[in-house]
Scaffold this active site. Structure first.
Site, PDB file in Angstrom:
ATOM      1  N   GLU A 176     -99.199  -4.876  16.439  1.00  0.00           N
ATOM      2  CA  GLU A 176     -98.339  -4.277  15.420  1.00  0.00           C
ATOM      3  C   GLU A 176     -97.221  -5.191  14.902  1.00  0.00           C
ATOM      4  O   GLU A 176     -96.031  -4.949  15.146  1.00  0.00           O
ATOM      5  CB  GLU A 176     -97.733  -2.971  15.942  1.00  0.00           C
ATOM      6  CG  GLU A 176     -98.784  -1.948  16.318  1.00  0.00           C
ATOM      7  CD  GLU A 176     -98.229  -0.539  16.523  1.00  0.00           C
ATOM      8  OE1 GLU A 176     -97.000  -0.403  16.656  1.00  0.00           O
ATOM      9  OE2 GLU A 176     -99.016   0.407  16.550  1.00  0.00           O
ATOM     10  N   GLU A 364    -105.499   2.106  18.535  1.00  0.00           N
ATOM     11  CA  GLU A 364    -104.585   3.158  19.007  1.00  0.00           C
ATOM     12  C   GLU A 364    -104.696   4.359  18.091  1.00  0.00           C
ATOM     13  O   GLU A 364    -104.662   4.223  16.867  1.00  0.00           O
ATOM     14  CB  GLU A 364    -103.122   2.703  18.983  1.00  0.00           C
ATOM     15  CG  GLU A 364    -102.718   1.808  20.104  1.00  0.00           C
ATOM     16  CD  GLU A 364    -101.231   1.445  20.067  1.00  0.00           C
ATOM     17  OE1 GLU A 364    -100.417   2.271  19.612  1.00  0.00           O
ATOM     18  OE2 GLU A 364    -100.917   0.334  20.505  1.00  0.00           O
TER      19      GLU A 364
END
Ligand code: FCB
Length: 454
Positions: A176, A364
């Site tokens: 991320e 995720e």
């Protein structure tokens, strides 16, 4: 606000997915291991958490789930669940307490045993090298604002892969980049807690630079299946007002297109660049070939959507004010709207616009729920409904030809949810943070039944 839907079982079946489709669970080092064990060095999350106002109740990852000592039990839980892959991360500060120089052999040994433990249980090890715990010594020299840290990251990547690489299925450089950069250097919500346009612009370039350098180093070692994990929100304007459409476009550029553009095309989107360019490191253009280093796959994290409107921009502000809004959908404990369709839309858009035939994985997805342990059980039927709806979107993307290969649920177990401390529970397995006892929730049992086809 409408209540979250609840479901006792999955409606999707394992057999709806291709045979070689991988299901896994996902965690990260700082969130579960316990950074006070095993000679782990200090990271910027330790000092960020020790600064009142940053993390709920000043909680930190010193003990977390004490996965450091409980890992065999945690791997057993995954085997029992029936997943075939595990996405985990190594902590830079555990392996190199000063960020460089002396290796903490105990740290490397820990991961060595952990990876062997995965293989013994039929879990394919999917490694993430950076899930946010920058060693404090590197934060002291400017962290992701300092180009030297990009070189040091490649050195760290090499150390880890030299030791574990022969047994890893995939290796991811960063988890991320948007959170590492914007959330942490502009919104100030994560370590190092900065709110500075120059800091974020440099970081938003130097993290991709570090990625490119690490990919080059790992290719030179002959490592296969290299990737990166980006997080996405489904972003649209709050309404049709031109100012809101413009604010949504820029938000979407910053969140979704900046890193995709850099990594896949070797160019940043012009609309975002026009704001950040004055703050980028000099000579940034020369880095773009290195940033575009070919990937073997891309990881996608997805949780929610964002409806954007324009704010009142202060004269002198480097960026127009963009406001995130919620719509009428049910929300999770994170106050995030549940919008499964966003996942389907993003998968199609990403593969059509950027990645083509490149394999994709959902690395995720999951939800924080108001989970309560009663009589030794947690009845989190909301999580079953949430996952089921998102699995459906994955299936329809596959039907449309998106080369989606894997799905990792966030998370195996409740853990340290960063600035929100231990308040938000994302696990399929409940953790009592006093006794550290693990209790599989209803969602764990339902997923197990789905995976085994019963
Ligand atoms: C993601 C992070 C992960 C976890 C989930 C809820 O942004 O990668 O560590 O905190 O959100």
């Amino acid at each position: 606000m409408p209540a979250l839907p609840r479901q006792a079982h999955f409606t999707v079946k394992r057999s709806d997915f291709p045979k070689d489709f991988l299901f896994g669970t996902s965690t990260s080092a700082y969130q579960i291991e316990g950074s006070s064990f095993g000679g782990c060095g200090e990271s910027h999350w330790d000092s960020f958490a020790a600064t009142a106002g940053n993390v709920v109740r000043c909680e930190n990852g010193a003990i977390a789930c004490d996965h450091y000592h409980n890992w065999p039990q945690d791997l057993d839980l995954m085997k029992e669940l029936g997943v075939s892959a595990y996405r985990f991360s190594t902590s830079w500060a555990r392996i190199l307490p000063e960020g460089r120089g002396q290796v903490n052999e105990e740290g490397l040994d820990f991961y060595d045993k952990l990876v062997d433990g995965m293989l013994e249980r039929g879990l394919a090890p999917n490694l993430t090298l950076y899930h946010w715990e920058l060693p404090s010594a590197l934060s002291d020299i400017g962290g992701w604002r300092n180009r030297d840290v990009a070189d040091l990251f490649a050195d760290y990547a090499e150390i880890v892969v030299k030791r574990l690489g022969d047994r890893l299925s995939t290796v991811v450089t960063f988890n991320e980049p948007w959170c590492i950069t914007w959330y942490s250097h502009f919104h100030g919500a994560h370590a190092p807690g900065l709110r500075d346009i120059r800091a974020v612009s440099r970081a938003a370039h130097l993290v991709p630079v570090a990625h490119g350098k690490a990919i080059a180093a790992l290719r030179a070692l002959g490592q296969k299946d290299l990737g990166i994990v980006l997080n996405f929100e489904h972003i649209s304007p709050l309404d049709d007002a031109p100012a809101n459409r413009e604010a949504a476009r820029l938000t979407e550029g910053i969140y979704n297109r900046w890193f995709l553009g850099g990594l896949l095309n070797g160019s940043y989107p012009e609309d975002v660049l026009s704001y950040l360019e004055p703050y980028l490191p000099e000579g940034w253009q020369q880095d773009m070939d290195n940033i575009k280093a070919p990937l073997d796959w891309l990881g996608i994290n997805y949780y929610t959507r964002n409806l954007v409107s324009a704010g009142t921009t202060e004269p002198g502000s480097a960026l127009p004010e963009m406001i995130g809004n919620k719509g009428p959908l049910p929300r999770t404990e994170m106050n995030w709207e549940v919008y499964p369709e966003g996942l389907g839309d993003l998968l199609s858009w990403i593969s059509k616009t950027y990645t083509g035939a490149l394999p994709l994985a959902i690395t995720e997805n999951g939800m924080a729920n108001k989970d309560v342990l009663t009589g030794g059980a947690v009845d989190d039927q909301e999580r079953i409904a949430y996952l089921d709806a998102h699995f459906r979107q994955a299936l329809s993307a596959i039907d449309k030809g998106v080369p989606l290969k894997a799905y990792f649920v966030w998370s195996l177990m409740d853990n340290f949810e960063w600035a929100l401390g231990y308040d938000k529970r994302f696990g399929l397995v409940h953790v009592d943070f006093e006794s550290l006892k693990r209790t599989p929730k209803a969602s764990y049992h339902a997923l197990k039944a789905m995976l085994s086809g019963t």
